[in-house]
Design an enzyme around this catalytic site. Sequence first.
Site, PDB file in Angstrom:
ATOM      1  N   GLU A 121      76.054 -54.667 -16.667  1.00 19.44           N
ATOM      2  CA  GLU A 121      76.366 -56.006 -17.400  1.00 19.44           C
ATOM      3  C   GLU A 121      75.954 -56.495 -18.662  1.00 19.44           C
ATOM      4  O   GLU A 121      76.664 -56.788 -19.343  1.00 19.44           O
ATOM      5  CB  GLU A 121      76.231 -57.062 -16.270  1.00 19.44           C
ATOM      6  CG  GLU A 121      77.123 -57.314 -15.149  1.00 19.44           C
ATOM      7  CD  GLU A 121      76.474 -58.313 -13.958  1.00 19.44           C
ATOM      8  OE1 GLU A 121      76.228 -59.292 -14.774  1.00 19.44           O
ATOM      9  OE2 GLU A 121      76.361 -58.014 -12.924  1.00 19.44           O
ATOM     10  N   HIS A 137      76.714 -66.476 -17.129  1.00 17.44           N
ATOM     11  CA  HIS A 137      77.106 -65.027 -17.108  1.00 17.44           C
ATOM     12  C   HIS A 137      76.807 -64.371 -15.791  1.00 17.44           C
ATOM     13  O   HIS A 137      77.411 -63.461 -15.435  1.00 17.44           O
ATOM     14  CB  HIS A 137      76.914 -64.314 -18.335  1.00 17.44           C
ATOM     15  CG  HIS A 137      77.493 -64.865 -19.377  1.00 17.44           C
ATOM     16  ND1 HIS A 137      77.609 -64.005 -20.538  1.00 17.44           N
ATOM     17  CD2 HIS A 137      78.158 -65.993 -19.896  1.00 17.44           C
ATOM     18  CE1 HIS A 137      78.690 -64.556 -21.801  1.00 17.44           C
ATOM     19  NE2 HIS A 137      78.762 -65.940 -21.066  1.00 17.44           N
TER      20      HIS A 137
END
Length: 273
Positions: free
Chosen positions: A74, A51
């Site tokens: 994020e 990720h």
Amino acid sequence: MPGQGAPGHRVRVGYYNRKCPAAEIIVRAVVGKAVSRNPGLGAGIIRMAFHDCFVQGCEASVLLDPTPANPRPEKLGPPNFPSLRGFEVIDAAKAVLERVCPGVVSCADVIAFAARDSAYFLSGYKIDYKMPAGRFDGSVSLESESLQFLPPPFFNLTQLVDSFKAKNMNEDDLSKCPVSPNFTNDPTVVQDIVTPNRMDNKYYTNLLKRNVLFTSDAALLTSGKTALKVMENAFKPGSWEKKFAKAMVKMAAIELKTAANGEIRRNCRVVNN
């Protein structure tokens, strides 16, 4: 094995041999302790590396906490919150590193080492590879980019392949990374229900039995090319482990920062002042 990130910047194996000789030993010890207590943390750290690298490159932007100036980083994006885990393991490793050799080891390298070491322990020591280092940490972290660059679990095969190709990854790398984000509120969902606390090739034998959770998993069987890779991973001894290691090194070289646009964070959760 050197990797190429941003133009003019290269990472290399043994980067900390002189700068901080104990760096990789420290990370492995911290990860080993955490994974022995909770194997799910190992899987979480590997997923964290994926990720992180797919958004802004491998520069630890996924670790940044919200601030008044940036309230939606994020880590609060749907692919990451609340399911992404392992942050405290990265914090623990970084804390030791800062005591031993302050300001030397980047958070991005800690993630790369920790993902490698998680695979090492979860595979029963079968997955062990050299990870190039020398990354810099970034300072940009936006929730919107987590949705833009991470493939959701409902992607079909074409969409999955395209999302990986955008990061210079290929079909072989994709069949090594069954770590698609899930958008449920269950942070413990596992994709290998046969051996959920080990890293092995059971995911692929499950896949051949259609015993999987997400559309993106089943999509791997919709093409002869990727279906053949699934068969190889399921039945050829050692094949998956070698390909996984190669894919992780390749992924960890995506869009690296340089000293000109990166830094070595003292605290992985905040940018330096």
